[in-house]
Enzyme design. Sequence first.
Site, mmCIF file in Angstrom:
data_model
loop_
_atom_site.group_PDB
_atom_site.id
_atom_site.type_symbol
_atom_site.label_atom_id
_atom_site.label_comp_id
_atom_site.label_asym_id
_atom_site.label_seq_id
_atom_site.Cartn_x
_atom_site.Cartn_y
_atom_site.Cartn_z
ATOM 1 N N GLU A 58 2.882 3.344 7.047
ATOM 2 C CA GLU A 58 1.750 4.198 6.696
ATOM 3 C C GLU A 58 1.404 3.919 5.244
ATOM 4 O O GLU A 58 1.993 4.511 4.334
ATOM 5 C CB GLU A 58 2.067 5.686 6.891
ATOM 6 C CG GLU A 58 2.137 6.140 8.325
ATOM 7 C CD GLU A 58 2.203 7.653 8.458
ATOM 8 O OE1 GLU A 58 1.837 8.357 7.485
ATOM 9 O OE2 GLU A 58 2.628 8.131 9.525
ATOM 10 N N GLU B 72 8.704 10.343 10.932
ATOM 11 C CA GLU B 72 9.158 10.932 9.673
ATOM 12 C C GLU B 72 10.185 12.038 9.921
ATOM 13 O O GLU B 72 10.111 13.134 9.359
ATOM 14 C CB GLU B 72 7.967 11.443 8.859
ATOM 15 C CG GLU B 72 7.070 10.308 8.361
ATOM 16 C CD GLU B 72 6.026 10.757 7.371
ATOM 17 O OE1 GLU B 72 5.715 9.996 6.442
ATOM 18 O OE2 GLU B 72 5.503 11.893 7.528
#
Length: 571
Positions: free
Chosen positions: A233, A157
């Site tokens: 995710e 991320e």
Amino acid sequence: MSTFSIGQTDFLRDGAPHRILSGAIHYFRVHPDLWADRIRKAKLMGLNTIETYVAWNAHEPRRGEWDVTGANDLGRFLDLIAAEGMDAIVRPGPYICAEWHNGGLPVWLTGMAVDLRSSDERYLTEVTAYLRRVYEIVAPRQIDRGGRVVLVQIENEYGAYGSDARYLEELVRVTKDAGITVPLTTVDQPLDRMLEDGSLDTLHRTGSFGSRVAERLATLREHQSTGPLMCSEFWDGWFDWWGGVHHTTDAATAASDLDALLAAGASVNIYMFHGGTNFGTTNGANHKGRYLPLATSYDYDAPLDEAGNPTAKFHAFREVLAKYTSVPTDAVAAATPAPEFAVPLTPGGSWTDAAPAASLSEAPPTFDALGTLDPLVRYETSLDGRGGLLSFTEVRDLAWVSVDGVSVGRISRSLGERALAIPAGETLSVLVEDQGRVNYDHHLGEEKGLIGPALLDGAPLTGWTATPVAAAAEAALTPVRAGTPTMWQGSFELDAGADLFLETTGWGKGFAFVNGFALGRYWRTGPAQTLYVPAPVTHAGRNTVTVLELEHLLSAEATFVSAPLLGPHEE
């Protein structure tokens, strides 16, 4: 040997279209003797892949001391995945977030005054050495070498943190130079800026989200025009912090979102399939305007609960997966009640007084300056008969203040406190707890302890000693002294090893151990009021329980209950 690649529309396994159905299990949050059980249950739910982060600070807590044994045996974990006939995805970071202390970065690294997660050459030197060690384990276990590793992720991320393309390019170079030949991916939340900044066009972009599936896949497709769509995710639950509630999500709603994701043809990694536990002092902390240390339980309201038992979400997800893949028909055993009993505790001594005094310094040094990984430091200085308003720039993170051995109050970072009125006396003692290092954004690597000048009525307080205090079951003891944190001990008999749930509602704040194994932190503020004791930690015959209490016990008893008490649910 098999092959795994990315085609125009799909992942390709041996040239044929393949959908990844993955679930996250962090090996470092699960007792290693239970890895095989958790992996097997993932397969029984219908998954074909296991994903894990690699926690750098678990493997190298001190620079140059590399550990891949026991709970850090990544190679064994990957081998167990392969033995179950499943594939593996490895996400080595170096930054992982994961609600893990310091986002997985070692304290020694973040204390080096380098620009984290950037192309700073000093930072890259350390990252390169770390990744090479990880890839020594991963490379020979890739699918094209007879193993089952099919994807490796670059950073984590990153678009939420920075936009240093050269940094990402260097991570790719190191990864490929180390022999990684499987496809390389990145993951970011499906926001235009994050997807753009957090990846390179040579990498395969994936998304992280848990709802609004069609919208988020559309955004992802705008930035990844070819190849398979993947939610790396799929957030099926959430984490808890001290003083909050136990976060849950509706099983039917989560299953419906999973169904929508799979109906769109996407691949998935369920985060988490099994959350596990922040054993010892490994919990991280959030800081989005307010410091919030995270709880010991990482149950995450996942399909497998903290003790590895299937939940309603497990069965709901299994039904969805059965629409898209062949799901094993083996029954999955439901949870059974754990043994219930109570153990009297006796005080063992004042455990914080056992360490030798540290050297004298003008200002209170930080934990980082001391080079300690212990969660506590006791600071002391002379008051020379004075009293008044004691203040610091900041206390990180919780401090118990006493004068001449008498407790006078507590200073909490989470509550925004940094000052306390103290009575006149001779000796000031401040016991500070590092409650967990922030795992997200630009608070990464911040120092712990008493920050800034220590003032008494605005005048500097000097001449400090600072003594690290170990939170360990075998800590040395001195006779009990009023007002000091105390060790309590008890023993119990078992017919055989068993999962246990240690209730903590009768205690204040501290650390607990069974047979020397660090279960983690407890705190009356909740939400969780039990600590999970993995069965492999216990054994037939005599077992011991040790409590390191920082405040006071309301009940000098260790109570074991039949099921976890994770606190009130979020409505």
